[in-house]
Write an enzyme that holds these catalytic residues in place. Structure first.
Site, PDB file in Angstrom:
ATOM      1  N   ASN A   1     -75.764 -32.458 -21.540  1.00 58.05           N
ATOM      2  CA  ASN A   1     -74.389 -32.107 -21.179  1.00 58.05           C
ATOM      3  C   ASN A   1     -73.938 -31.017 -22.152  1.00 58.05           C
ATOM      4  OD1 ASN A   1     -71.675 -31.920 -20.679  1.00 58.05           O
ATOM      5  ND2 ASN A   1     -71.172 -34.012 -21.301  1.00 58.05           N
ATOM      6  N   TRP A   2     -73.915 -29.808 -21.650  1.00 52.54           N
ATOM      7  CA  TRP A   2     -73.576 -28.671 -22.530  1.00 52.54           C
ATOM      8  C   TRP A   2     -72.087 -28.628 -22.875  1.00 52.54           C
ATOM      9  CZ3 TRP A   2     -76.509 -23.897 -19.995  1.00 52.54           C
ATOM     10  CH2 TRP A   2     -77.885 -24.114 -20.099  1.00 52.54           C
ATOM     11  N   LYS A   3     -71.289 -29.399 -22.162  1.00 52.21           N
ATOM     12  CA  LYS A   3     -69.827 -29.354 -22.322  1.00 52.21           C
ATOM     13  C   LYS A   3     -69.361 -27.897 -22.165  1.00 52.21           C
ATOM     14  CE  LYS A   3     -70.129 -33.616 -24.867  1.00 52.21           C
ATOM     15  NZ  LYS A   3     -69.581 -34.532 -25.843  1.00 52.21           N
TER      16      LYS A   3
ATOM     17  N   HIS B   1     -66.575 -38.571 -17.613  1.00 53.02           N
ATOM     18  CA  HIS B   1     -66.876 -38.434 -19.044  1.00 53.02           C
ATOM     19  C   HIS B   1     -65.637 -38.813 -19.852  1.00 53.02           C
ATOM     20  CE1 HIS B   1     -67.928 -36.727 -22.909  1.00 53.02           C
ATOM     21  NE2 HIS B   1     -69.182 -36.790 -22.501  1.00 53.02           N
TER      22      HIS B   1
ATOM     23  N   GLU C   1     -64.301 -37.477 -22.257  1.00 52.12           N
ATOM     24  CA  GLU C   1     -63.416 -36.343 -22.561  1.00 52.12           C
ATOM     25  C   GLU C   1     -62.498 -36.045 -21.381  1.00 52.12           C
ATOM     26  OE1 GLU C   1     -66.599 -33.783 -23.823  1.00 52.12           O
ATOM     27  OE2 GLU C   1     -66.894 -35.101 -25.548  1.00 52.12           O
TER      28      GLU C   1
ATOM     29  N   GLU D   1     -71.730 -44.432 -22.809  1.00 49.67           N
ATOM     30  CA  GLU D   1     -71.415 -43.537 -23.923  1.00 49.67           C
ATOM     31  C   GLU D   1     -70.275 -44.135 -24.741  1.00 49.67           C
ATOM     32  OE1 GLU D   1     -72.860 -39.261 -23.114  1.00 49.67           O
ATOM     33  OE2 GLU D   1     -70.765 -39.393 -22.533  1.00 49.67           O
TER      34      GLU D   1
ATOM     35  N   GLY E   1     -70.318 -37.117 -30.545  1.00 48.48           N
ATOM     36  CA  GLY E   1     -70.020 -35.964 -31.387  1.00 48.48           C
ATOM     37  C   GLY E   1     -69.690 -36.320 -32.825  1.00 48.48           C
TER      38      GLY E   1
ATOM     39  N   SER F   1     -74.463 -38.971 -29.850  1.00 42.91           N
ATOM     40  CA  SER F   1     -75.261 -38.540 -31.005  1.00 42.91           C
ATOM     41  C   SER F   1     -76.751 -38.857 -30.842  1.00 42.91           C
ATOM     42  CB  SER F   1     -74.709 -39.127 -32.307  1.00 42.91           C
ATOM     43  OG  SER F   1     -73.360 -38.711 -32.504  1.00 42.91           O
TER      44      SER F   1
ATOM     45  N   GLY G   1     -75.289 -34.467 -25.764  1.00 40.57           N
ATOM     46  CA  GLY G   1     -74.350 -33.371 -25.978  1.00 40.57           C
ATOM     47  C   GLY G   1     -74.915 -32.362 -26.951  1.00 40.57           C
ATOM     48  N   GLY G   2     -74.495 -32.458 -28.199  1.00 42.51           N
ATOM     49  CA  GLY G   2     -74.829 -31.458 -29.213  1.00 42.51           C
ATOM     50  C   GLY G   2     -76.305 -31.077 -29.280  1.00 42.51           C
TER      51      GLY G   2
END
Ligand code: 13P
Length: 261
Positions: free
Chosen positions: A12-14, A102, A104, A174, A180, A220, A241-242
């Site tokens: 997930n590149w966000k 998600h 977010e 999640e 993150g 993470s 993500g990251g």
């Protein structure tokens, strides 16, 4: 991870990587991955809407086995919904997956379980696999209520689904406190909720459907912890993500079968 469910590593590149960067990034991944990797694990990138057309052209032209998808989808089919993107548009552009719910989007856009339910159904109606996210905040975990809270989200997100519809979704646990932050749920903690989720799915849709649904872990996840998380019986992949923004690391994660837990 199980023998019956194919692992899925989804990045997930966000809100990162423009369409130039997206092409370079996916080319780098494609250069490193081979057929044995794709046979062992589905590799998916979930990208900003503006990257989709460029990735479609790249994936089609070079016949890449990397799949791609969106990070959201409208619950509506068409009409006066400024800023939204319909499932029919996403399927036309070759999306295999769409993230829905998600944390977010729940937090910053007020999305409810009912919204997420409608979005997941919109994805399915357009032949797109929804990746339905759920998971508790820190205070819920500190109160020891993570299983109850997470299953309540799953129940509401899948309300009214037939067993056939349920069999076509991917779930992603999640825990919000792990996203993150560098704090990863321990393999045991992640398995607790993912295993309970499979139990709930069995009760509601039967064991055949429950055993076919992939449950991802996200929060993470990275090269150094992917193998131990994937060694858990009810964790079938990652929503990353990251670490997915580093093509070398993400490729190594897709190749988790070669790592020692
Ligand atoms: P991080 O891997 O950066 O913690 O993000 C997880 C996530 O939210 C994936 O959807």
């Amino acid at each position: 991870m199980s023998d019956v469910r194919k692992p899925l590593m989804a990045g997930n590149w966000k809100m990162n990587l423009n369409h130039f960067e997206a092409v370079a990034h996916v080319q780098k991944m494609a250069f490193a991955l081979d057929d044995a990797d794709y046979d062992a694990c589905e590799v998916v990138v979930l990208v900003p809407f503006t990257d989709l057309r460029s990735l479609q052209v790249l994936v089609d032209a070079d016949k890449l086995r990397i799949q791609y998808g969106s990070q959201d989808i409208s619950a509506h089919e068409k009409g006066a919904y400024t800023g939204e993107v319909a499932g029919s548009m996403l399927s036309k552009i070759g999306c295999s997956y769409a993230v829905v719910g998600h944390s977010e989007r729940r937090q910053y856009h007020g999305e409810t379980n009912e919204d997420i339910n409608a979005k997941a159904l919109a994805a399915l109606a357009n032949g797109i696999t929804p990746i339905i996210c759920y998971g508790e905040a820190l205070e819920v975990r500190e109160a020891g209520d993570q299983v109850m809270y997470s299953l309540d989200q799953v129940e509401k997100c899948l309300a009214g689904f037939t067993p056939e519809q349920a069999a076509s979704v991917v779930l992603a646990y999640e825990p919000i406190w792990a996203i993150g932050t560098g704090l990863t749920a321990s393999p045991t903690d992640a398995q607790e909720v993912c295993g309970a989720t499979r139990g709930w799915l069995t009760d509601h849709f039967g064991s055949e459907v429950a055993n076919s649904i992939r449950i991802l872990y996200g929060g993470s996840m990275k090269g150094s912890n992917v193998a131990s998380l994937m060694s858990q019986p009810d964790i079938d992949g990652g929503l990353v993500g990251g670490a997915s923004l580093d093509p070398d690391e993400f490729v190594a994660m897709a190749r988790h079968r070669l790592l020692t837990p």
